[in-house]
Design an enzyme around this catalytic site. Structure first.
Site, PDB file in Angstrom:
ATOM      1  N   GLY A   1      19.147  40.180  39.555  1.00 49.96           N
ATOM      2  CA  GLY A   1      20.260  39.233  39.621  1.00 49.96           C
ATOM      3  C   GLY A   1      20.664  38.623  38.291  1.00 49.96           C
ATOM      4  O   GLY A   1      21.120  37.478  38.234  1.00 49.96           O
TER       5      GLY A   1
ATOM      6  N   CYS B   1      26.607  46.284  38.042  1.00 46.57           N
ATOM      7  CA  CYS B   1      25.399  45.653  38.587  1.00 46.57           C
ATOM      8  C   CYS B   1      25.512  45.535  40.107  1.00 46.57           C
ATOM      9  O   CYS B   1      26.481  44.970  40.613  1.00 46.57           O
ATOM     10  CB  CYS B   1      25.190  44.266  37.998  1.00 46.57           C
ATOM     11  SG  CYS B   1      23.766  43.459  38.779  1.00 46.57           S
TER      12      CYS B   1
ATOM     13  N   THR C   1      13.222  53.170  34.333  1.00 45.57           N
ATOM     14  CA  THR C   1      12.104  52.740  35.169  1.00 45.57           C
ATOM     15  C   THR C   1      10.747  53.210  34.633  1.00 45.57           C
ATOM     16  O   THR C   1       9.742  52.495  34.767  1.00 45.57           O
ATOM     17  CB  THR C   1      12.346  53.248  36.610  1.00 45.57           C
ATOM     18  OG1 THR C   1      13.602  52.711  37.045  1.00 45.57           O
ATOM     19  CG2 THR C   1      11.260  52.800  37.558  1.00 45.57           C
TER      20      THR C   1
ATOM     21  N   GLY D   1      14.454  55.220  39.396  1.00 41.74           N
ATOM     22  CA  GLY D   1      13.245  56.039  39.300  1.00 41.74           C
ATOM     23  C   GLY D   1      13.517  57.469  39.747  1.00 41.74           C
ATOM     24  O   GLY D   1      14.669  57.856  40.000  1.00 41.74           O
TER      25      GLY D   1
ATOM     26  N   ILE E   1      23.463  56.811  35.245  1.00 37.51           N
ATOM     27  CA  ILE E   1      23.925  55.986  36.336  1.00 37.51           C
ATOM     28  C   ILE E   1      23.214  54.619  36.300  1.00 37.51           C
ATOM     29  O   ILE E   1      22.087  54.521  35.795  1.00 37.51           O
ATOM     30  CB  ILE E   1      23.667  56.657  37.718  1.00 37.51           C
ATOM     31  CG1 ILE E   1      22.179  56.949  37.930  1.00 37.51           C
ATOM     32  CG2 ILE E   1      24.498  57.907  37.867  1.00 37.51           C
ATOM     33  CD1 ILE E   1      21.845  57.498  39.322  1.00 37.51           C
TER      34      ILE E   1
HETATM   35  O1  RRO Z   1      19.845  42.226  36.891  1.00 38.32           O
HETATM   36  C1  RRO Z   1      19.924  43.040  37.819  1.00 38.32           C
HETATM   37  O2  RRO Z   1      19.601  42.783  38.969  1.00 38.32           O
HETATM   38  C2  RRO Z   1      20.438  44.417  37.594  1.00 38.32           C
HETATM   39  C3  RRO Z   1      21.502  44.732  36.781  1.00 38.32           C
HETATM   40 BR1  RRO Z   1      22.370  43.471  35.709  1.00 38.32          BR
HETATM   41  C4  RRO Z   1      21.992  46.072  36.738  1.00 38.32           C
HETATM   42  O3  RRO Z   1      22.958  46.420  36.063  1.00 38.32           O
HETATM   43  N1  RRO Z   1      21.361  46.989  37.493  1.00 38.32           N
HETATM   44  C5  RRO Z   1      20.301  46.684  38.275  1.00 38.32           C
HETATM   45  O4  RRO Z   1      19.764  47.557  38.947  1.00 38.32           O
HETATM   46  N2  RRO Z   1      19.851  45.391  38.319  1.00 38.32           N
END
Ligand code: RRO
Length: 306
Positions: free
Chosen positions: A71, A129, A265, A216, A189
């Site tokens: 987040g 995100c 990951t 992953g 991605i």
């Molecule tokens: O911070 C996150 O939860 C997060 C971000 Br900004 C993103 O671009 N991709 C992700 O999987 N988590």
């Protein structure tokens, strides 16, 4: 190799948010600088205002990877400029800053602020995100992406990389829109939206954010198909990522059409994974009589059904 005006020692960088270089420097000291695992460093997403991030739990481990619902916790632009940027500028590799805003204007403010900073080699626009409370993802829509890139393009001469989402109908359409409006590169991605249930409370989501992003090895095949799809649609360089754990797998991403590969990951398991993947990639290329890596990137589109 040259990439977006940066000199890279090899074609392996990190995926944003998967390697905390400041914490690693605290843990490993100057040894980290002497053996930095990536050819460039992409920092975690910065937003205009500070954010706490999502409520815990924030991670769920899968057989083939994990789901995160972090987040975007971060210190905000002012905090990043004061505390993080000076430390990240000490890294021995070019710095790419990843930014995200909830509106075009917010992204514009971030881009304009970093445009002034010599420490920053390039900017990555996170339009993908999966863990924002609005659920809105600009990068899921080619027109929204086009309007965003058009808005921020005049604000900086630094290379602009657009980080694409796999959670949309056509990443190729979004990539083409980004390129047409001035993006210098695309990266893909980001994570695939997913969820997990609490093991002892039926029907209750495990993650504090409800859903999260899957990453992953589980997403590697998706990444390869999407990189190939995007390669068929754009001329600009591609940073390809998704579940890469070995040099052989990095080579697959280059074969699909990427110019540079990011490790994500896997760095949680092994902080030096980037260096290992780069070394294995060099061996893979040497064994197949192909070198250097940059010349080996496949240029013609490979077949896909998108
Ligand atoms: O911070 C996150 O939860 C997060 C971000 Br900004 C993103 O671009 N991709 C992700 O999987 N988590």
């Amino acid at each position: 190799m040259r990439f977006l005006g940066m000199e890279l020692g090899h074609p392996v960088i990190n995926a944003s948010g998967t390697f905390d270089a400041i914490a690693a420097r605290r843990a490993f000291g100057d040894a980290l600088l002497e053996r930095f695992p990536f050819a460039a460093f992409v920092s975690k997403t910065v937003t205009l205002e500070p954010r706490q991030g999502n409520p815990p739990p924030r991670l769920w481990e899968l057989a083939g990877g994990m789901i995160n619902s972090i987040g975007l916790p971060n210190k905000g632009l002012a905090g990043y400029l004061e505390h993080d940027l000076p430390q990240l500028a000490e890294l021995p590799v070019p710095l790419i800053v990843n930014v995200m805003g909830f509106t075009r204007e917010e992204v514009g403010e971030l881009v304009a602020a970093f445009a002034e900073r010599d420490e920053v080699a390039a900017l990555e626009l996170n339009v993908s995100c999966p863990n924002v409370e609005t659920g809105m993802i600009m990068g899921a829509d080619p027109r929204e992406t086009a309007a965003l890139v058009e808005h921020v393009r005049p604000l900086t001469r630094k290379p602009l990389i657009v980080k694409l989402t796999p959670n949309c109908t056509s990443p190729g359409d979004v990539a083409a829109a980004a390129e047409a409006h001035g993006a210098d590169a695309v990266s893909l991605i980001n994570t695939l939206r997913g969820m997990a249930f609490h093991p002892r409370r039926p029907g209750v989501p495990w993650l504090g954010g409800g859903t999260g992003g899957v990453s992953g090895p589980a997403v590697r095949a998706v990444a390869l198909a999407q990189v190939a799809e995007v390669r068929a649609r754009v001329e600009v360089p591609i940073i390809g990522m998704g579940g890469v754990q070995s040099g052989r797998q990095a080579w697959d991403v280059l074969q699909a059409g990427a110019d540079v590969v990011a490790v994500g990951t896997e760095s949680f398991r092994d902080p030096m994974a980037g260096a290992r993947v780069a070394a294995e990639l060099r061996e893979t290329l040497a064994a197949s009589g192909i070198a250097p890596a940059a010349d080996a990137v496949r240029r013609e589109p490979i077949p896909h059904n998108a």
